[in-house]
Motif scaffolding. Structure first.
Motif, PDB file in Angstrom:
ATOM      1  N   ASP A  73       7.818  -7.905   3.479  1.00 36.20           N
ATOM      2  CA  ASP A  73       8.891  -8.109   4.453  1.00 36.20           C
ATOM      3  C   ASP A  73       9.224  -6.849   5.248  1.00 36.20           C
ATOM      4  OD1 ASP A  73       9.154 -10.783   3.644  1.00 36.20           O
ATOM      5  OD2 ASP A  73      10.550 -10.221   2.035  1.00 36.20           O
ATOM      6  N   ASP A  74       8.225  -6.067   5.587  1.00 30.82           N
ATOM      7  CA  ASP A  74       8.381  -4.861   6.401  1.00 30.82           C
ATOM      8  C   ASP A  74       9.349  -3.842   5.807  1.00 30.82           C
ATOM      9  OD1 ASP A  74       6.538  -5.656   8.306  1.00 30.82           O
ATOM     10  OD2 ASP A  74       8.044  -6.788   9.421  1.00 30.82           O
ATOM     11  N   GLU A  75       9.478  -3.821   4.505  1.00 24.82           N
ATOM     12  CA  GLU A  75      10.320  -2.837   3.846  1.00 24.82           C
ATOM     13  C   GLU A  75       9.438  -1.710   3.319  1.00 24.82           C
ATOM     14  OE1 GLU A  75      12.963  -4.362   0.897  1.00 24.82           O
ATOM     15  OE2 GLU A  75      13.410  -6.146   2.062  1.00 24.82           O
ATOM     16  N   TYR A  76      10.054  -0.563   3.102  1.00 16.37           N
ATOM     17  CA  TYR A  76       9.340   0.546   2.477  1.00 16.37           C
ATOM     18  C   TYR A  76      10.322   1.425   1.715  1.00 16.37           C
ATOM     19  CZ  TYR A  76      10.965   3.491   6.352  1.00 16.37           C
ATOM     20  OH  TYR A  76      11.742   4.165   7.259  1.00 16.37           O
TER      21      TYR A  76
ATOM     22  N   ALA B 152       5.617  10.666   1.978  1.00 20.27           N
ATOM     23  CA  ALA B 152       4.867   9.425   1.823  1.00 20.27           C
ATOM     24  C   ALA B 152       5.827   8.267   1.560  1.00 20.27           C
ATOM     25  CB  ALA B 152       3.885   9.563   0.663  1.00 20.27           C
ATOM     26  N   ARG B 153       5.267   7.061   1.554  1.00 13.86           N
ATOM     27  CA  ARG B 153       6.122   5.906   1.271  1.00 13.86           C
ATOM     28  C   ARG B 153       5.305   4.769   0.680  1.00 13.86           C
ATOM     29  NH1 ARG B 153       7.921   4.257   7.387  1.00 13.86           N
ATOM     30  NH2 ARG B 153       6.070   3.090   7.969  1.00 13.86           N
ATOM     31  N   LEU B 154       6.013   3.905  -0.023  1.00 12.70           N
ATOM     32  CA  LEU B 154       5.430   2.679  -0.553  1.00 12.70           C
ATOM     33  C   LEU B 154       5.759   1.559   0.420  1.00 12.70           C
ATOM     34  CD1 LEU B 154       6.518   2.806  -4.305  1.00 12.70           C
ATOM     35  CD2 LEU B 154       4.294   3.423  -3.344  1.00 12.70           C
TER      36      LEU B 154
ATOM     37  N   HIS C  28       0.821  -1.206   0.000  1.00 16.00           N
ATOM     38  CA  HIS C  28       0.000   0.000   0.000  1.00 16.00           C
ATOM     39  C   HIS C  28       0.855   1.257   0.000  1.00 16.00           C
ATOM     40  CE1 HIS C  28      -0.806  -2.105   3.965  1.00 16.00           C
ATOM     41  NE2 HIS C  28       0.153  -1.299   4.298  1.00 16.00           N
ATOM     42  N   VAL C  29       0.177   2.362  -0.267  1.00 17.05           N
ATOM     43  CA  VAL C  29       0.798   3.691  -0.231  1.00 17.05           C
ATOM     44  C   VAL C  29       0.380   4.307   1.086  1.00 17.05           C
ATOM     45  CG1 VAL C  29       0.935   5.943  -1.344  1.00 17.05           C
ATOM     46  CG2 VAL C  29       0.598   3.895  -2.736  1.00 17.05           C
ATOM     47  N   SER C  30       1.354   4.741   1.885  1.00 15.92           N
ATOM     48  CA  SER C  30       1.013   5.292   3.193  1.00 15.92           C
ATOM     49  C   SER C  30       1.687   6.639   3.408  1.00 15.92           C
ATOM     50  CB  SER C  30       1.432   4.324   4.304  1.00 15.92           C
ATOM     51  OG  SER C  30       2.830   4.203   4.353  1.00 15.92           O
TER      52      SER C  30
END
Length: 142
Positions: free
Chosen positions: A109-112, A103-105, A93-95
């Motif tokens: 595996d808990d990466e962004y 913002a971030r993608l 998701h986009v958060s």
């Protein structure tokens, strides 16, 4: 439908700062002359001051480089020095977390990956950008 977003406020600040740096270093270079203390500045020193100002201005202008492009197939994130492309199937998701600067993608595996083109200081522009990216992600992933 393809969308592209760039930061607004930081672009203005970086351009103004870059111009300021070039002007200041050019004036300092122009004013470098022989001093009563016996220090001798040559033409090469004056040119070096101007070149230093241009190099610093170039570094500041890198802050205006971030961009995000997205279409039905994926999203391309260009930050200050890196460019990465992700298929929507690779994006969870986009958060835009509370208190975050950009913002971030969210990836598996808990990466962004930070999207520096969508910055909190741009307010409504940032909200519109995140909504557009979320809409594209939702359309692509179902």
């Amino acid at each position: 439908m393809a969308v592209e977003f760039r930061p607004k406020r930081i672009r203005t600040v970086s351009v103004v700062s870059a111009v300021f740096l070039v002007v200041v270093f050019s004036v300092v270079g122009w004013l470098l002359t022989d001093t009563p203390t016996g220090v001798i500045f040559r033409t090469s020193d004056q040119v070096a001051m101007v070149v230093l100002g241009v190099l610093l201005a170039s570094g500041v202008l890198l802050l205006a480089r971030p961009r995000v492009r997205a279409d039905e197939t994926g999203v391309e994130v260009r930050n200050v020095v890196t460019v990465r492309r992700f298929e929507w199937s690779d994006v969870l998701h986009v958060s835009f977390p509370d208190g975050a600067s950009w913002a971030r993608l969210e990836l598996p595996d808990d990466e962004y990956v930070s999207i520096m083109a969508i910055q909190a200081v741009d307010r409504d522009h940032a909200v519109a950008a995140v909504r557009a990216l979320r809409e594209l992600h939702r359309a692509a992933t179902g």
